[in-house]
Design an enzyme around this catalytic site. Structure first.
Site, PDB file in Angstrom:
ATOM      1  N   ASN A  55       0.838  -1.207   0.000  1.00  0.00           N
ATOM      2  CA  ASN A  55       0.000   0.000   0.000  1.00  0.00           C
ATOM      3  C   ASN A  55       0.867   1.250   0.000  1.00  0.00           C
ATOM      4  OD1 ASN A  55       0.579  -0.861   2.708  1.00  0.00           O
ATOM      5  ND2 ASN A  55      -1.044   0.432   3.525  1.00  0.00           N
ATOM      6  N   ILE A  56       0.371   2.262  -0.692  1.00  0.00           N
ATOM      7  CA  ILE A  56       1.075   3.545  -0.829  1.00  0.00           C
ATOM      8  C   ILE A  56       0.078   4.646  -0.497  1.00  0.00           C
ATOM      9  CG2 ILE A  56       2.355   5.080  -2.356  1.00  0.00           C
ATOM     10  CD1 ILE A  56       3.031   2.640  -4.104  1.00  0.00           C
ATOM     11  N   GLU A  57       0.317   5.319   0.613  1.00  0.00           N
ATOM     12  CA  GLU A  57      -0.619   6.369   1.058  1.00  0.00           C
ATOM     13  C   GLU A  57      -0.153   7.737   0.557  1.00  0.00           C
ATOM     14  OE1 GLU A  57      -1.107   5.734   5.294  1.00  0.00           O
ATOM     15  OE2 GLU A  57      -2.282   3.925   4.897  1.00  0.00           O
ATOM     16  N   CYS A 103      -4.289   0.650  -2.271  1.00  0.00           N
ATOM     17  CA  CYS A 103      -4.083  -0.612  -1.565  1.00  0.00           C
ATOM     18  C   CYS A 103      -2.990  -1.466  -2.220  1.00  0.00           C
ATOM     19  CB  CYS A 103      -5.367  -1.436  -1.579  1.00  0.00           C
ATOM     20  SG  CYS A 103      -6.698  -0.768  -0.586  1.00  0.00           S
ATOM     21  N   GLU A 144      -3.123  -4.643  -2.941  1.00  0.00           N
ATOM     22  CA  GLU A 144      -3.641  -5.559  -3.969  1.00  0.00           C
ATOM     23  C   GLU A 144      -3.748  -4.865  -5.315  1.00  0.00           C
ATOM     24  OE1 GLU A 144      -4.808  -4.920  -0.981  1.00  0.00           O
ATOM     25  OE2 GLU A 144      -6.015  -6.554  -0.161  1.00  0.00           O
ATOM     26  N   CYS A 197     -10.050  -5.406   0.706  1.00  0.00           N
ATOM     27  CA  CYS A 197     -11.217  -4.516   0.799  1.00  0.00           C
ATOM     28  C   CYS A 197     -12.135  -4.753  -0.396  1.00  0.00           C
ATOM     29  CB  CYS A 197     -10.764  -3.051   0.880  1.00  0.00           C
ATOM     30  SG  CYS A 197     -10.282  -2.339  -0.700  1.00  0.00           S
TER      31      CYS A 197
END
Ligand code: THU
Length: 128
Positions: free
Chosen positions: A42-44, A53, A55, A87
């Protein structure tokens, strides 16, 4: 790769996560029907809604790198939750490429879900 190896690789990918806002680290590994594997974390973003996300980042790597885009399974792991289920948005994106199985960690090591179990009666490309 075997389920345990896929989960180990997902756990390893979670260490690359960029998650300074949630502090929730996720790694995902997609295995194709032909055996090829693609990894994501994941990369915010400071603009929270732009976060992505693990995936879906793995799917992006797969679409970029693979000619045969048929997903056999996805393994998802997080040091911050076990099991770490995909999710809803990721389920739909994985569904697009025919994902058949979801592997997650649990107390006993690993657990497998059929994709129809986690996204029943789904909408997909063959409907259009
Ligand atoms: N996250 C994933 O990477 N995959 C999931 O299926 C669930 C949530 C990430 C998104 C966000 O960076 C953090 O976990 C907290 O929601």
């Amino acid at each position: 790769m075997e389920p345990r190896e896929l989960l180990e690789a997902a756990r390893s990918a979670s260490r690359s996560a960029y998650a300074p806002y949630s502090n929730f680290h996720v790694g995902a590994v997609i295995q194709l029907e032909n055996g090829a594997v693609y990894v994501g974390c994941n990369i915010e973003n400071a603009s929270y809604g732009l976060s992505m996300c693990a995936e879906r980042n793995a799917v992006a790597a797969m679409v970029t790198g693979a000619e045969e885009r048929k997903i056999q399974s996805v393994a998802v792991a997080s040091p911050d939750a076990a099991p770490c289920m995909p999710c809803g948005a990721c389920r739909q994106v994985l569904r697009e490429f025919g994902c058949k199985e979801v592997l997650v960690e649990d107390e006993s090591g690993s657990r497998s879900f059929g994709f129809d179990e986690i996204l029943p009666h789904s909408f997909g490309p063959e409907t259009l």
